[in-house]
Scaffold this motif. Structure first.
Motif, PDB file in Angstrom:
ATOM      1  N   UNK A 125      -9.429  -2.602   3.769  1.00 13.51           N
ATOM      2  CA  UNK A 125     -10.536  -1.993   4.501  1.00 13.51           C
ATOM      3  C   UNK A 125     -10.313  -0.488   4.515  1.00 13.51           C
ATOM      4  N   UNK A 126     -11.348   0.252   4.150  1.00 11.63           N
ATOM      5  CA  UNK A 126     -11.263   1.696   4.023  1.00 11.63           C
ATOM      6  C   UNK A 126     -11.947   2.347   5.224  1.00 11.63           C
ATOM      7  N   UNK A 127     -11.300   3.329   5.813  1.00 11.05           N
ATOM      8  CA  UNK A 127     -11.901   4.060   6.922  1.00 11.05           C
ATOM      9  C   UNK A 127     -13.200   4.715   6.480  1.00 11.05           C
ATOM     10  N   UNK A 128     -14.195   4.759   7.360  1.00 11.57           N
ATOM     11  CA  UNK A 128     -15.506   5.304   6.977  1.00 11.57           C
ATOM     12  C   UNK A 128     -15.450   6.748   6.497  1.00 11.57           C
ATOM     13  N   UNK A 129     -14.485   7.515   6.963  1.00 11.93           N
ATOM     14  CA  UNK A 129     -14.354   8.893   6.517  1.00 11.93           C
ATOM     15  C   UNK A 129     -13.871   8.980   5.070  1.00 11.93           C
ATOM     16  N   UNK A 130     -13.460   7.846   4.501  1.00  7.78           N
ATOM     17  CA  UNK A 130     -12.963   7.798   3.117  1.00  7.78           C
ATOM     18  C   UNK A 130     -13.850   6.949   2.209  1.00  7.78           C
ATOM     19  N   UNK A 131     -15.081   6.706   2.587  1.00  7.51           N
ATOM     20  CA  UNK A 131     -15.941   5.834   1.785  1.00  7.51           C
ATOM     21  C   UNK A 131     -16.042   6.312   0.350  1.00  7.51           C
ATOM     22  N   UNK A 132     -15.858   7.607   0.106  1.00  4.26           N
ATOM     23  CA  UNK A 132     -15.912   8.158  -1.247  1.00  4.26           C
ATOM     24  C   UNK A 132     -14.786   7.632  -2.136  1.00  4.26           C
ATOM     25  N   UNK A 133     -13.750   7.045  -1.544  1.00  3.22           N
ATOM     26  CA  UNK A 133     -12.615   6.493  -2.308  1.00  3.22           C
ATOM     27  C   UNK A 133     -12.859   5.055  -2.759  1.00  3.22           C
ATOM     28  N   UNK A 134     -13.933   4.443  -2.324  1.00  9.51           N
ATOM     29  CA  UNK A 134     -14.162   3.026  -2.617  1.00  9.51           C
ATOM     30  C   UNK A 134     -14.148   2.748  -4.114  1.00  9.51           C
ATOM     31  N   UNK A 135     -14.856   3.549  -4.884  1.00  8.29           N
ATOM     32  CA  UNK A 135     -14.883   3.324  -6.339  1.00  8.29           C
ATOM     33  C   UNK A 135     -13.499   3.396  -6.956  1.00  8.29           C
ATOM     34  N   UNK A 136     -12.711   4.344  -6.508  1.00  9.19           N
ATOM     35  CA  UNK A 136     -11.351   4.501  -7.048  1.00  9.19           C
ATOM     36  C   UNK A 136     -10.519   3.246  -6.769  1.00  9.19           C
ATOM     37  N   UNK A 137     -10.635   2.718  -5.557  1.00  2.00           N
ATOM     38  CA  UNK A 137      -9.840   1.549  -5.174  1.00  2.00           C
ATOM     39  C   UNK A 137     -10.350   0.248  -5.791  1.00  2.00           C
ATOM     40  N   UNK A 138     -11.618   0.185  -6.164  1.00  6.63           N
ATOM     41  CA  UNK A 138     -12.202  -1.069  -6.664  1.00  6.63           C
ATOM     42  C   UNK A 138     -11.484  -1.597  -7.899  1.00  6.63           C
ATOM     43  N   UNK A 139     -11.110  -0.734  -8.811  1.00  5.94           N
ATOM     44  CA  UNK A 139     -10.434  -1.202 -10.030  1.00  5.94           C
ATOM     45  C   UNK A 139      -9.093  -1.840  -9.694  1.00  5.94           C
ATOM     46  N   UNK A 140      -8.301  -1.181  -8.872  1.00 12.39           N
ATOM     47  CA  UNK A 140      -6.996  -1.726  -8.496  1.00 12.39           C
ATOM     48  C   UNK A 140      -7.173  -3.028  -7.718  1.00 12.39           C
ATOM     49  N   UNK A 141      -8.125  -3.043  -6.791  1.00 12.54           N
ATOM     50  CA  UNK A 141      -8.374  -4.257  -5.998  1.00 12.54           C
ATOM     51  C   UNK A 141      -8.767  -5.419  -6.907  1.00 12.54           C
ATOM     52  N   UNK A 142      -9.589  -5.139  -7.901  1.00  5.60           N
ATOM     53  CA  UNK A 142      -9.990  -6.187  -8.839  1.00  5.60           C
ATOM     54  C   UNK A 142      -8.780  -6.686  -9.632  1.00  5.60           C
ATOM     55  N   UNK A 143      -7.935  -5.762 -10.062  1.00  6.33           N
ATOM     56  CA  UNK A 143      -6.735  -6.139 -10.828  1.00  6.33           C
ATOM     57  C   UNK A 143      -5.784  -7.016 -10.023  1.00  6.33           C
ATOM     58  N   UNK A 144      -5.638  -6.733  -8.724  1.00  2.00           N
ATOM     59  CA  UNK A 144      -4.736  -7.534  -7.894  1.00  2.00           C
ATOM     60  C   UNK A 144      -5.440  -8.703  -7.216  1.00  2.00           C
TER      61      UNK A 144
END
Length: 103
Positions: A53-72
């Motif tokens: 879960x990403x803090x709302x102040x970091x919503x811009x990081x969601x795309x960056x984390x999506x690839x890693x989250x998908x991989x794991x």
């Protein structure tokens, strides 16, 4: 054990939310590990988590984390800004569990 990872800007702004989520998990009898990290540590900690879960102040990081989250193989989403602002551990833990169940 359910493992819920929260990512925030510096790793400290979500500490009260983590505490409230831990109290909610305990009240439900849910065996859960809930922790928060700074944005630069989130990617490495995803391997240990069931959900991010990403803090709302970091919503811009969601795309960056999506690839890693998908991989794991874990779901991720941004914490609702109102729940975050209210430090609503119940709402945030509900959201995390729903993401895990719908995975």
């Amino acid at each position: 054990m359910t493992k819920i990872l929260l990512a925030c800007s510096a790793g400290m702004s979500t500490s009260l939310l983590v505490t409230n989520m831990q109290e909610e998990a305990k009240a439900r009898g849910l065996d859960a590990e809930i922790w928060a990290v700074a944005q630069d540590k989130a990617e490495s900690d995803m391997e240990k988590a069931d959900v991010l879960l990403i803090g709302p102040q970091m919503r811009f990081m969601k795309r960056k984390y999506e690839k890693v989250a998908k991989d794991v193989g874990i779901p991720l989403d941004v914490i609702d800004a109102q729940a975050y602002g209210r430090v609503d551990g119940k709402a945030v833990i509900d959201h995390a569990l729903n993401l895990i169940e719908s995975k």
